[in-house]
Design a protein around this motif. Structure first.
Motif, PDB file in Angstrom:
ATOM      1  N   LYS A  49     -30.382  -3.647   3.242  1.00 46.13           N
ATOM      2  CA  LYS A  49     -30.794  -2.728   2.201  1.00 46.13           C
ATOM      3  C   LYS A  49     -29.502  -1.878   1.786  1.00 46.13           C
ATOM      4  CE  LYS A  49     -33.101   1.053   2.369  1.00 46.13           C
ATOM      5  NZ  LYS A  49     -32.461   1.728   1.263  1.00 46.13           N
ATOM      6  N   ARG A  50     -29.311  -1.095   2.938  1.00 51.14           N
ATOM      7  CA  ARG A  50     -28.185  -0.050   2.767  1.00 51.14           C
ATOM      8  C   ARG A  50     -26.905  -0.782   2.126  1.00 51.14           C
ATOM      9  NH1 ARG A  50     -30.855   1.974   7.636  1.00 51.14           N
ATOM     10  NH2 ARG A  50     -28.960   1.162   8.946  1.00 51.14           N
ATOM     11  N   ASN A  51     -26.541  -1.740   2.795  1.00 50.42           N
ATOM     12  CA  ASN A  51     -25.308  -2.260   2.363  1.00 50.42           C
ATOM     13  C   ASN A  51     -25.578  -3.083   0.692  1.00 50.42           C
ATOM     14  OD1 ASN A  51     -24.039  -2.032   4.702  1.00 50.42           O
ATOM     15  ND2 ASN A  51     -24.358  -3.774   5.608  1.00 50.42           N
ATOM     16  N   GLN A  52     -26.472  -3.292   0.388  1.00 53.13           N
ATOM     17  CA  GLN A  52     -27.183  -3.864  -0.766  1.00 53.13           C
ATOM     18  C   GLN A  52     -26.435  -2.930  -2.079  1.00 53.13           C
ATOM     19  OE1 GLN A  52     -27.639  -7.031  -1.807  1.00 53.13           O
ATOM     20  NE2 GLN A  52     -27.342  -6.204  -4.004  1.00 53.13           N
ATOM     21  N   ALA A  81     -23.668  -1.568  -6.905  1.00 56.17           N
ATOM     22  CA  ALA A  81     -22.829  -0.701  -7.701  1.00 56.17           C
ATOM     23  C   ALA A  81     -21.666  -1.533  -8.279  1.00 56.17           C
ATOM     24  CB  ALA A  81     -22.412   0.396  -6.696  1.00 56.17           C
ATOM     25  N   LYS A  82     -21.161  -2.584  -7.530  1.00 51.22           N
ATOM     26  CA  LYS A  82     -19.963  -3.255  -8.023  1.00 51.22           C
ATOM     27  C   LYS A  82     -20.363  -3.858  -9.358  1.00 51.22           C
ATOM     28  CE  LYS A  82     -18.236  -4.379  -3.497  1.00 51.22           C
ATOM     29  NZ  LYS A  82     -17.705  -5.600  -2.338  1.00 51.22           N
ATOM     30  N   GLU A  83     -21.777  -4.412  -9.568  1.00 50.51           N
ATOM     31  CA  GLU A  83     -22.296  -5.042 -10.815  1.00 50.51           C
ATOM     32  C   GLU A  83     -22.371  -3.954 -11.786  1.00 50.51           C
ATOM     33  OE1 GLU A  83     -22.447  -8.423 -10.989  1.00 50.51           O
ATOM     34  OE2 GLU A  83     -21.509  -8.714  -9.180  1.00 50.51           O
ATOM     35  N   ASP A  84     -23.099  -3.067 -11.553  1.00 51.11           N
ATOM     36  CA  ASP A  84     -23.688  -1.997 -12.326  1.00 51.11           C
ATOM     37  C   ASP A  84     -22.643  -1.031 -13.086  1.00 51.11           C
ATOM     38  OD1 ASP A  84     -25.881  -3.249 -11.962  1.00 51.11           O
ATOM     39  OD2 ASP A  84     -26.905  -1.879 -11.250  1.00 51.11           O
ATOM     40  N   GLU A  85     -21.792  -0.859 -12.260  1.00 49.60           N
ATOM     41  CA  GLU A  85     -20.672   0.513 -12.547  1.00 49.60           C
ATOM     42  C   GLU A  85     -19.173  -0.120 -13.192  1.00 49.60           C
ATOM     43  OE1 GLU A  85     -21.681   3.319 -12.661  1.00 49.60           O
ATOM     44  OE2 GLU A  85     -23.685   2.910 -11.598  1.00 49.60           O
ATOM     45  N   PRO A 131     -40.151   6.225   1.745  1.00 50.47           N
ATOM     46  CA  PRO A 131     -38.698   6.537   1.395  1.00 50.47           C
ATOM     47  C   PRO A 131     -37.462   5.550   1.591  1.00 50.47           C
ATOM     48  CG  PRO A 131     -39.270   7.555   3.183  1.00 50.47           C
ATOM     49  CD  PRO A 131     -40.451   6.662   2.795  1.00 50.47           C
ATOM     50  N   HIS A 132     -37.879   4.559   2.525  1.00 47.26           N
ATOM     51  CA  HIS A 132     -36.847   3.460   2.758  1.00 47.26           C
ATOM     52  C   HIS A 132     -37.349   2.122   2.456  1.00 47.26           C
ATOM     53  CE1 HIS A 132     -34.581   6.573   4.736  1.00 47.26           C
ATOM     54  NE2 HIS A 132     -35.503   7.210   5.237  1.00 47.26           N
ATOM     55  N   PHE A 133     -37.926   2.161   1.327  1.00 43.35           N
ATOM     56  CA  PHE A 133     -38.566   0.768   0.745  1.00 43.35           C
ATOM     57  C   PHE A 133     -37.431  -0.156   0.840  1.00 43.35           C
ATOM     58  CE2 PHE A 133     -39.940  -2.086  -2.599  1.00 43.35           C
ATOM     59  CZ  PHE A 133     -41.168  -2.748  -2.063  1.00 43.35           C
ATOM     60  N   PRO A 134     -37.584  -1.489   1.082  1.00 42.53           N
ATOM     61  CA  PRO A 134     -36.476  -2.397   0.828  1.00 42.53           C
ATOM     62  C   PRO A 134     -36.329  -2.950  -0.364  1.00 42.53           C
ATOM     63  CG  PRO A 134     -38.332  -3.478   2.076  1.00 42.53           C
ATOM     64  CD  PRO A 134     -38.797  -1.924   2.033  1.00 42.53           C
ATOM     65  N   ALA A 135     -36.007  -2.417  -1.464  1.00 40.81           N
ATOM     66  CA  ALA A 135     -35.919  -2.641  -2.573  1.00 40.81           C
ATOM     67  C   ALA A 135     -34.733  -3.800  -2.910  1.00 40.81           C
ATOM     68  CB  ALA A 135     -35.410  -1.513  -3.864  1.00 40.81           C
ATOM     69  N   ALA A 136     -34.900  -4.662  -4.008  1.00 37.19           N
ATOM     70  CA  ALA A 136     -34.057  -5.830  -4.048  1.00 37.19           C
ATOM     71  C   ALA A 136     -32.528  -5.327  -4.332  1.00 37.19           C
ATOM     72  CB  ALA A 136     -34.445  -6.741  -5.186  1.00 37.19           C
ATOM     73  N   ASP A 137     -32.517  -4.057  -4.977  1.00 33.05           N
ATOM     74  CA  ASP A 137     -31.188  -3.669  -5.132  1.00 33.05           C
ATOM     75  C   ASP A 137     -30.541  -2.542  -4.119  1.00 33.05           C
ATOM     76  OD1 ASP A 137     -32.740  -1.276  -5.679  1.00 33.05           O
ATOM     77  OD2 ASP A 137     -32.130  -0.880  -7.718  1.00 33.05           O
ATOM     78  N   GLY A 138     -31.365  -2.504  -3.235  1.00 29.90           N
ATOM     79  CA  GLY A 138     -30.827  -1.617  -1.999  1.00 29.90           C
ATOM     80  C   GLY A 138     -31.198  -0.269  -2.256  1.00 29.90           C
ATOM     81  N   ILE A 139     -31.830   0.118  -3.396  1.00 33.76           N
ATOM     82  CA  ILE A 139     -31.786   1.667  -3.750  1.00 33.76           C
ATOM     83  C   ILE A 139     -33.462   1.820  -3.635  1.00 33.76           C
ATOM     84  CG2 ILE A 139     -31.364   3.474  -5.359  1.00 33.76           C
ATOM     85  CD1 ILE A 139     -29.414   1.442  -6.454  1.00 33.76           C
ATOM     86  N   SER A 140     -33.831   2.625  -2.541  1.00 32.47           N
ATOM     87  CA  SER A 140     -35.560   3.230  -2.489  1.00 32.47           C
ATOM     88  C   SER A 140     -35.675   4.217  -3.400  1.00 32.47           C
ATOM     89  CB  SER A 140     -35.457   3.487  -1.067  1.00 32.47           C
ATOM     90  OG  SER A 140     -35.169   2.567  -0.059  1.00 32.47           O
ATOM     91  N   PRO A 141     -36.988   4.640  -3.566  1.00 27.92           N
ATOM     92  CA  PRO A 141     -37.317   5.740  -4.418  1.00 27.92           C
ATOM     93  C   PRO A 141     -37.206   7.047  -3.460  1.00 27.92           C
ATOM     94  CG  PRO A 141     -39.113   4.672  -3.062  1.00 27.92           C
ATOM     95  CD  PRO A 141     -38.083   3.733  -3.062  1.00 27.92           C
ATOM     96  N   ARG A 142     -37.004   8.038  -4.253  1.00 28.05           N
ATOM     97  CA  ARG A 142     -36.411   9.313  -3.628  1.00 28.05           C
ATOM     98  C   ARG A 142     -37.577  10.650  -4.388  1.00 28.05           C
ATOM     99  NH1 ARG A 142     -32.486  13.569  -4.093  1.00 28.05           N
ATOM    100  NH2 ARG A 142     -31.675  12.788  -5.974  1.00 28.05           N
ATOM    101  N   GLY A 144     -20.136   2.681  13.724  1.00 26.37           N
ATOM    102  CA  GLY A 144     -21.111   1.674  13.096  1.00 26.37           C
ATOM    103  C   GLY A 144     -20.762   1.561  11.642  1.00 26.37           C
ATOM    104  N   GLU A 145     -21.456   0.506  10.938  1.00 30.47           N
ATOM    105  CA  GLU A 145     -21.071   0.300   9.491  1.00 30.47           C
ATOM    106  C   GLU A 145     -21.752   1.159   8.482  1.00 30.47           C
ATOM    107  OE1 GLU A 145     -20.207  -4.542  10.236  1.00 30.47           O
ATOM    108  OE2 GLU A 145     -22.346  -3.635  10.408  1.00 30.47           O
ATOM    109  N   ILE A 146     -21.143   1.836   7.745  1.00 25.55           N
ATOM    110  CA  ILE A 146     -21.570   2.941   6.964  1.00 25.55           C
ATOM    111  C   ILE A 146     -21.035   2.603   5.622  1.00 25.55           C
ATOM    112  CG2 ILE A 146     -21.830   5.487   6.461  1.00 25.55           C
ATOM    113  CD1 ILE A 146     -20.673   5.724   9.399  1.00 25.55           C
ATOM    114  N   PRO A 147     -22.112   2.324   4.608  1.00 27.61           N
ATOM    115  CA  PRO A 147     -21.949   2.345   3.184  1.00 27.61           C
ATOM    116  C   PRO A 147     -21.389   3.608   2.613  1.00 27.61           C
ATOM    117  CG  PRO A 147     -24.253   2.067   3.627  1.00 27.61           C
ATOM    118  CD  PRO A 147     -23.771   2.302   4.711  1.00 27.61           C
ATOM    119  N   ARG A 148     -20.539   3.669   1.546  1.00 29.58           N
ATOM    120  CA  ARG A 148     -20.036   4.840   1.144  1.00 29.58           C
ATOM    121  C   ARG A 148     -19.188   4.596  -0.168  1.00 29.58           C
ATOM    122  NH1 ARG A 148     -15.842   5.235   5.181  1.00 29.58           N
ATOM    123  NH2 ARG A 148     -17.471   4.650   6.659  1.00 29.58           N
ATOM    124  N   PHE A 149     -18.907   5.653  -0.755  1.00 29.94           N
ATOM    125  CA  PHE A 149     -18.046   5.271  -2.085  1.00 29.94           C
ATOM    126  C   PHE A 149     -16.850   6.442  -1.760  1.00 29.94           C
ATOM    127  CE2 PHE A 149     -22.195   4.196  -3.625  1.00 29.94           C
ATOM    128  CZ  PHE A 149     -21.986   3.316  -4.724  1.00 29.94           C
TER     129      PHE A 149
END
Length: 588
Positions: free
Chosen positions: A457-460, A465-469, A410-421, A327-332
């Motif tokens: 959402k996960r890919n976002q 991160a590309k924009e913020d880091e 826990p998997h809320f579709p936040a605009a930045d892709g990062i849900s609350p934890r 599958g397609e897995i976002p990672r750093f």
């Protein structure tokens, strides 16, 4: 006299080569000298050639070179293995009374120095100290005050009692005195300088462990595997002091699953392995990403595939860390380029994992893992460490993330892709998560719109991160040079010193070392601005070069090494010069 001293001890696995080399490296660092070490060891407990090399100077050293000034040879093979690095004036210390060495004579132009190592060691209390006798002899050859060796011996044998320390110090002095009595110092030409500088000596695995503690890691699980085991050994006994736990699992699958469980419980967690272990962890890696669990997975690369050569250098896992898993897995993917960066990038890896709720590969290699190097203590400033736990929701703001039925998302579709934890036990934050595709509540689903929403959402996260880091590279040399050299991982030190050799031949180079492999900096403009672009890496196929060609749509030259040995500075300069004289191949 050479500007630096290049020393080595070699013999067979089980002869105490590693501990002897580290004692001498510590003695040099305690004397205010910069140190860089290199190891060559066989994949077995006993037998097979092994060596420990130390390069030392009053100036910064970050690579090995093709020169040996003093060699302690416990076997004749040691001389044969290092013949290309020995030179006129090199001193070869050996035990001429041993059967395997009794007929040995140093090659012409080199200084033949038989020393009765075993006999002198027995006089000091035991034959086991013959390597220490050799260190005492080496101190006299190099005109290195033996008091510095005393301190290193105290550190090495401090937990064994004063009598053991005294015996080893006596063995070293017997070696020193033998050389004083039998040889003239003027014949050697070595007189190494000491300073009052203060240095820390550590290797990459230790720096990773130290970085993990500084980052707040409180759970480590792993299965012993060369060359990653030293991360676990460093943490064992230390992590517990901070309320953490180190677990040795029955295999790599258990190791990553334990770490996943600890991370789900709210602890900063890590596991470390090498290539074969990464293969086994791939399935759980996908679960970590889909469940949006923060986890650091350290891959200390070695020669592959399969069991390969466990004790040899290679950078062959890049494709696996970038693309591995179904599958397609976002990672750093973060790859330290120096021993000290192993500390800093480990801290970053933990912050990325929690901030973006995704797995982070921390990619090192054998050359970084086993290399001891000196650094100023302020390089590891614990007070400057910043910990970012991301969108960690407490009871005071949990209501913001509840739906109309007061269910936490826990998997809320936040605009930045990062849900609350939330952490277990947070009032109102109870939830579930499955490895199956799920909705914002963590419940399994096959609805097409929800599937698209969750994947996007996960890919976002990566786009955010590309924009913020800051994914910038490290740069050395001439910005305007026509030749651009690109590399990643442990090649940085060798390349930086190779630039000095190239400069002697009037070759100006711009060198870019890349610690961030995904996301990574866009180097298209830098590549386009150069007349010649060369990618340096320790693998056969040029995996990093392939990635850069994909990014820039430009054919790049390659300098690859995959014989299991790291690049040396002078060797790398020669390879780059040859490549510059070779026309660019155009695919047909």
């Amino acid at each position: 006299m050479p500007d630096d001293l290049n020393w080595a001890i070699g013999g067979e696995a089980g002869d105490g080569i590693n501990s002897t080399g580290k004692i001498f490296a510590q003695a040099l660092s305690r004397a205010g000298r910069q140190v860089f070490t290199s190891k060559d060891f066989a994949s077995r407990i006993r037998g097979g050639y092994t060596a420990y090399k130390v390069r030392s100077s009053t100036e910064r050293v970050a690579s090995v070179v093709d020169r040996l000034d003093v060699l302690i040879a416990l076997t004749q093979r040691t001389v044969e293995e290092n013949m290309d690095e020995l030179h006129e004036g090199s001193v070869i210390i050996y035990d001429g009374e041993r059967t395997m060495m009794e007929d040995f004579e140093a090659p012409e132009g080199m200084i033949d120095m038989p020393v009765p190592l075993k006999s002198l060691a027995e006089n000091a209390g035991g034959a086991i100290m013959q390597n220490i006798v050799a260190l005492g002899a080496a101190c006299e050859v190099a005109n290195f005050p033996i008091e510095n060796l005393d301190e290193a011996l105290e550190k090495r044998f401090g937990d064994k009692g004063q009598s053991i320390i005294d015996n080893n110090q006596e063995a070293a002095r017997l070696g020193e005195e033998y050389v004083q009595d039998e040889y003239e110092r003027e014949d050697f030409g070595y007189d190494i300088e000491t300073t009052d500088d203060d240095y820390v000596l550590l290797n990459g695995d230790e720096a990773i462990g130290m970085g993990a503690i500084a980052a707040g890691c409180r759970f480590y699980s792993g299965y012993p595997i060369t060359p990653a085991t030293d991360v676990m050994e460093y943490l064992k006994g230390r992590l517990e002091r901070y309320g953490g736990h180190v677990m040795q699992a029955e295999d790599e699958l258990a190791a990553i699953n334990m770490a996943l469980g600890a991370a789900r419980a709210g602890a900063r967690a890590m596991t470390a392995t090498s290539g074969p272990g990464i293969d086994l962890m791939a399935e759980t890696f996908g679960l970590v990403a889909t469940s949006e669990t923060p986890l650091v997975i350290c891959d200390v690369m070695r020669s592959g595939p399969s069991t390969g050569m466990p004790t040899k250098q290679e950078q062959g896992d890049l494709n696996m860390t970038l693309f591995g898993g179904h599958g397609e897995i976002p990672r750093f993917v973060v790859a330290p380029t120096t021993v000290s960066e192993c500390f800093h990038k480990t801290i970053e890896a933990f912050n990325y994992a929690e901030k973006y709720q995704t797995p982070v590969y921390l990619v090192a290699d054998l050359a970084l893992a086993v290399t001891e190097q000196t650094f100023a203590p302020e390089e590891f400033d614990m007070d400057s460490v910043e910990i970012d736990r991301g969108k960690l929701v407490g009871e005071s703001d949990i209501d913001t993330w509840l739906n109309d039925s007061d269910q936490f998302q826990p998997h809320f579709p936040a605009a930045d892709g990062i849900s609350p934890r939330t952490l277990p036990g947070t009032a109102g934050g109870a939830h579930m998560t499955t490895g199956l595709e799920h909705d914002e509540l963590g419940r399994r689903t096959e609805e097409q719109e929800v599937r698209i929403e969750q994947v996007d959402k996960r890919n976002q996260k990566i786009e955010t991160a590309k924009e913020d880091e800051d994914w910038d590279y490290r740069e050395f040399g001439d910005d305007d040079a026509e030749t651009l050299v690109l590399s990643w991982g442990s090649n940085e030190g060798a390349m930086r010193e190779a630039m000095d050799f190239l400069e002697e031949d009037d070759i100006s180079v711009r060198f870019i070392s890349v610690p961030y492999l995904f996301p990574r900096p866009d180097l298209s403009e830098e590549i386009e601005a150069a007349e010649e672009v060369i990618v340096v890496e320790c693998n056969a196929t040029g995996q990093f070069a392939d990635v850069l060609e994909h990014d820039s749509l430009t054919r790049l030259k390659r300098v690859n090494k995959y014989n299991g040995v790291r690049f040396k500075a002078d060797e790398l300069a020669e390879r780059i010069t040859e490549e510059l004289d070779t026309p660019q191949e155009v695919p047909t």
